[in-house]
Design a protein around this motif. Structure first.
Motif, PDB file in Angstrom:
ATOM      1  N   GLY A 216       0.773  -1.240   0.000  1.00 29.58           N
ATOM      2  CA  GLY A 216       0.000   0.000   0.000  1.00 29.58           C
ATOM      3  C   GLY A 216       0.801   1.284   0.000  1.00 29.58           C
ATOM      4  N   TYR A 217       2.118   1.204  -0.011  1.00 35.68           N
ATOM      5  CA  TYR A 217       2.926   2.429  -0.060  1.00 35.68           C
ATOM      6  C   TYR A 217       2.830   3.076  -1.436  1.00 35.68           C
ATOM      7  CZ  TYR A 217       5.195   1.130   4.324  1.00 35.68           C
ATOM      8  OH  TYR A 217       5.445   0.810   5.630  1.00 35.68           O
ATOM      9  N   ARG A 218       2.764   4.405  -1.438  1.00 30.97           N
ATOM     10  CA  ARG A 218       2.785   5.131  -2.712  1.00 30.97           C
ATOM     11  C   ARG A 218       4.166   4.975  -3.345  1.00 30.97           C
ATOM     12  NH1 ARG A 218      -0.383   8.440   0.734  1.00 30.97           N
ATOM     13  NH2 ARG A 218      -2.139   9.446  -0.288  1.00 30.97           N
ATOM     14  N   VAL A 219       4.157   4.890  -4.677  1.00 26.44           N
ATOM     15  CA  VAL A 219       5.419   4.795  -5.420  1.00 26.44           C
ATOM     16  C   VAL A 219       5.440   5.917  -6.449  1.00 26.44           C
ATOM     17  CG1 VAL A 219       6.836   3.371  -6.937  1.00 26.44           C
ATOM     18  CG2 VAL A 219       5.481   2.286  -5.142  1.00 26.44           C
ATOM     19  N   TYR A 220       6.433   6.794  -6.341  1.00 24.46           N
ATOM     20  CA  TYR A 220       6.547   7.954  -7.221  1.00 24.46           C
ATOM     21  C   TYR A 220       7.640   7.720  -8.252  1.00 24.46           C
ATOM     22  CZ  TYR A 220       3.525  10.113  -3.833  1.00 24.46           C
ATOM     23  OH  TYR A 220       2.471  10.387  -3.020  1.00 24.46           O
ATOM     24  N   GLU A 221       7.345   8.179  -9.454  1.00 27.22           N
ATOM     25  CA  GLU A 221       8.259   8.063 -10.582  1.00 27.22           C
ATOM     26  C   GLU A 221       8.974   9.398 -10.798  1.00 27.22           C
ATOM     27  OE1 GLU A 221       8.722   5.157 -12.030  1.00 27.22           O
ATOM     28  OE2 GLU A 221       7.153   4.231 -10.800  1.00 27.22           O
ATOM     29  N   PRO A 222      10.050   9.401 -11.573  1.00 25.57           N
ATOM     30  CA  PRO A 222      10.744  10.674 -11.858  1.00 25.57           C
ATOM     31  C   PRO A 222       9.824  11.746 -12.446  1.00 25.57           C
ATOM     32  CG  PRO A 222      12.133   8.837 -12.490  1.00 25.57           C
ATOM     33  CD  PRO A 222      10.797   8.255 -12.098  1.00 25.57           C
ATOM     34  N   ALA A 223       8.850  11.352 -13.262  1.00 19.66           N
ATOM     35  CA  ALA A 223       7.912  12.332 -13.834  1.00 19.66           C
ATOM     36  C   ALA A 223       7.073  12.998 -12.740  1.00 19.66           C
ATOM     37  CB  ALA A 223       7.002  11.658 -14.861  1.00 19.66           C
ATOM     38  N   ASP A 224       6.760  12.252 -11.686  1.00 20.68           N
ATOM     39  CA  ASP A 224       6.006  12.824 -10.565  1.00 20.68           C
ATOM     40  C   ASP A 224       6.843  13.876  -9.835  1.00 20.68           C
ATOM     41  OD1 ASP A 224       3.761  11.104 -10.964  1.00 20.68           O
ATOM     42  OD2 ASP A 224       4.821   9.510  -9.873  1.00 20.68           O
ATOM     43  N   ILE A 225       8.118  13.597  -9.678  1.00 18.86           N
ATOM     44  CA  ILE A 225       9.019  14.536  -9.009  1.00 18.86           C
ATOM     45  C   ILE A 225       9.150  15.807  -9.838  1.00 18.86           C
ATOM     46  CG2 ILE A 225      11.357  14.894  -8.100  1.00 18.86           C
ATOM     47  CD1 ILE A 225       9.498  12.671  -6.719  1.00 18.86           C
ATOM     48  N   GLU A 226       9.287  15.636 -11.141  1.00 18.26           N
ATOM     49  CA  GLU A 226       9.371  16.790 -12.047  1.00 18.26           C
ATOM     50  C   GLU A 226       8.097  17.634 -11.947  1.00 18.26           C
ATOM     51  OE1 GLU A 226       9.395  17.454 -16.808  1.00 18.26           O
ATOM     52  OE2 GLU A 226      10.829  15.987 -16.024  1.00 18.26           O
ATOM     53  N   ARG A 227       6.953  16.978 -11.905  1.00 18.12           N
ATOM     54  CA  ARG A 227       5.674  17.685 -11.797  1.00 18.12           C
ATOM     55  C   ARG A 227       5.579  18.420 -10.456  1.00 18.12           C
ATOM     56  NH1 ARG A 227       0.824  16.715 -14.862  1.00 18.12           N
ATOM     57  NH2 ARG A 227      -0.988  17.572 -13.796  1.00 18.12           N
ATOM     58  N   LEU A 228       6.003  17.776  -9.385  1.00 16.65           N
ATOM     59  CA  LEU A 228       6.001  18.427  -8.067  1.00 16.65           C
ATOM     60  C   LEU A 228       6.908  19.650  -8.054  1.00 16.65           C
ATOM     61  CD1 LEU A 228       5.988  15.334  -5.691  1.00 16.65           C
ATOM     62  CD2 LEU A 228       4.231  17.125  -5.826  1.00 16.65           C
ATOM     63  N   ARG A 229       8.059  19.535  -8.679  1.00 18.97           N
ATOM     64  CA  ARG A 229       8.962  20.694  -8.766  1.00 18.97           C
ATOM     65  C   ARG A 229       8.320  21.824  -9.552  1.00 18.97           C
ATOM     66  NH1 ARG A 229      14.171  17.087 -10.076  1.00 18.97           N
ATOM     67  NH2 ARG A 229      14.744  16.555  -7.927  1.00 18.97           N
ATOM     68  N   PHE A 230       7.640  21.480 -10.618  1.00 17.65           N
ATOM     69  CA  PHE A 230       6.933  22.464 -11.445  1.00 17.65           C
ATOM     70  C   PHE A 230       5.886  23.192 -10.591  1.00 17.65           C
ATOM     71  CE2 PHE A 230       3.676  23.948 -14.300  1.00 17.65           C
ATOM     72  CZ  PHE A 230       4.301  24.244 -15.509  1.00 17.65           C
ATOM     73  N   ILE A 231       5.101  22.423  -9.855  1.00 18.95           N
ATOM     74  CA  ILE A 231       4.054  23.000  -9.002  1.00 18.95           C
ATOM     75  C   ILE A 231       4.679  23.877  -7.922  1.00 18.95           C
ATOM     76  CG2 ILE A 231       2.229  22.469  -7.335  1.00 18.95           C
ATOM     77  CD1 ILE A 231       1.793  19.809  -8.978  1.00 18.95           C
ATOM     78  N   THR A 232       5.713  23.366  -7.271  1.00 19.80           N
ATOM     79  CA  THR A 232       6.373  24.108  -6.193  1.00 19.80           C
ATOM     80  C   THR A 232       6.964  25.409  -6.706  1.00 19.80           C
ATOM     81  OG1 THR A 232       6.849  22.058  -5.019  1.00 19.80           O
ATOM     82  CG2 THR A 232       8.164  23.973  -4.416  1.00 19.80           C
ATOM     83  N   ARG A 233       7.609  25.337  -7.846  1.00 16.99           N
ATOM     84  CA  ARG A 233       8.199  26.560  -8.427  1.00 16.99           C
ATOM     85  C   ARG A 233       7.099  27.547  -8.817  1.00 16.99           C
ATOM     86  NH1 ARG A 233      11.399  30.500  -8.304  1.00 16.99           N
ATOM     87  NH2 ARG A 233      12.362  31.117 -10.226  1.00 16.99           N
ATOM     88  N   GLY A 234       6.012  27.044  -9.364  1.00 16.21           N
ATOM     89  CA  GLY A 234       4.879  27.909  -9.693  1.00 16.21           C
ATOM     90  C   GLY A 234       4.329  28.599  -8.463  1.00 16.21           C
ATOM     91  N   ARG A 235       4.204  27.853  -7.365  1.00 18.05           N
ATOM     92  CA  ARG A 235       3.731  28.448  -6.110  1.00 18.05           C
ATOM     93  C   ARG A 235       4.729  29.489  -5.606  1.00 18.05           C
ATOM     94  NH1 ARG A 235      -0.900  28.920  -4.843  1.00 18.05           N
ATOM     95  NH2 ARG A 235      -0.675  28.532  -2.632  1.00 18.05           N
ATOM     96  N   ASP A 236       6.027  29.203  -5.735  1.00 21.02           N
ATOM     97  CA  ASP A 236       7.060  30.174  -5.332  1.00 21.02           C
ATOM     98  C   ASP A 236       6.918  31.477  -6.108  1.00 21.02           C
ATOM     99  OD1 ASP A 236       8.144  28.345  -3.563  1.00 21.02           O
ATOM    100  OD2 ASP A 236       9.831  27.802  -4.870  1.00 21.02           O
ATOM    101  N   LEU A 237       6.467  31.385  -7.352  1.00 16.33           N
ATOM    102  CA  LEU A 237       6.286  32.574  -8.184  1.00 16.33           C
ATOM    103  C   LEU A 237       4.912  33.214  -7.986  1.00 16.33           C
ATOM    104  CD1 LEU A 237       7.985  31.338 -11.464  1.00 16.33           C
ATOM    105  CD2 LEU A 237       8.840  33.071  -9.872  1.00 16.33           C
ATOM    106  N   GLY A 238       4.119  32.642  -7.080  1.00 16.57           N
ATOM    107  CA  GLY A 238       2.843  33.246  -6.735  1.00 16.57           C
ATOM    108  C   GLY A 238       1.663  32.821  -7.582  1.00 16.57           C
ATOM    109  N   PHE A 239       1.829  31.823  -8.432  1.00 14.42           N
ATOM    110  CA  PHE A 239       0.707  31.349  -9.228  1.00 14.42           C
ATOM    111  C   PHE A 239      -0.275  30.613  -8.323  1.00 14.42           C
ATOM    112  CE2 PHE A 239       3.808  31.769 -12.689  1.00 14.42           C
ATOM    113  CZ  PHE A 239       3.038  32.377 -13.656  1.00 14.42           C
ATOM    114  N   SER A 240      -1.559  30.801  -8.571  1.00 14.11           N
ATOM    115  CA  SER A 240      -2.581  30.067  -7.834  1.00 14.11           C
ATOM    116  C   SER A 240      -2.557  28.609  -8.306  1.00 14.11           C
ATOM    117  CB  SER A 240      -3.960  30.671  -8.093  1.00 14.11           C
ATOM    118  OG  SER A 240      -4.371  30.393  -9.420  1.00 14.11           O
ATOM    119  N   LEU A 241      -3.209  27.755  -7.544  1.00 13.26           N
ATOM    120  CA  LEU A 241      -3.271  26.349  -7.946  1.00 13.26           C
ATOM    121  C   LEU A 241      -4.018  26.185  -9.260  1.00 13.26           C
ATOM    122  CD1 LEU A 241      -3.819  24.572  -4.517  1.00 13.26           C
ATOM    123  CD2 LEU A 241      -1.704  24.775  -5.844  1.00 13.26           C
TER     124      LEU A 241
END
Length: 140
Positions: free
Chosen positions: A35-60
């Protein structure tokens, strides 16, 4: 990788990752037999994209739009440019509002001369409608 590793690799908090999954910004990851979640490199890239967007003040929602644009090879860079320019205009408007608030707060603080709470110009100003520069303007 597990969620703790994904959090470390992406710079995104564990609970935030789970939240992004719940709201559909991040696809539901695969699971191990236990039952553990398994993340792929594409998921990490997407998370970085989201995090960077939030850092720049973009809404969700803006990030959701940017993710859709980034995933569609047929979309024009002009669509991304339009969204970024709109966001920049919003930021500039908020900055002007903050500068206005800072000037007003500086004015109110400068008018404070100590004394008793009943005579406090700061508290008096907070009781006035917005736009009143002095107690006299609001005596009507």
């Amino acid at each position: 990788m597990k969620i703790s590793q994904a959090a470390e690799a992406s710079g995104c908090h564990l609970e935030t990752i789970r939240y992004y999954e719940r709201i559909g910004l991040l696809p539901q990851p695969g699971r191990t037999g236990s039952g553990y979640r398994v993340y792929e490199p594409a998921d990490i890239e997407r998370l970085r994209f989201i995090t960077r967007g939030r850092d720049l003040g973009f809404s969700l929602e803006e990030i959701r739009s940017l993710l859709q644009l980034s995933g569609d090879d047929q979309m024009s860079c002009m669509d991304v440019d339009r969204l970024a320019r709109s966001h920049l205009a919003d930021i500039q408007a908020r900055m002007e509002d903050l500068r206005r608030m800072a000037r007003e707060l500086e004015r109110v603080i400068a008018s404070c001369h100590g004394g008793q709470r009943a005579e406090c110009t700061i508290l008096s100003t907070l009781r006035q409608p917005a736009g009143c520069a002095s107690a006299e303007c609001c005596q009507a």
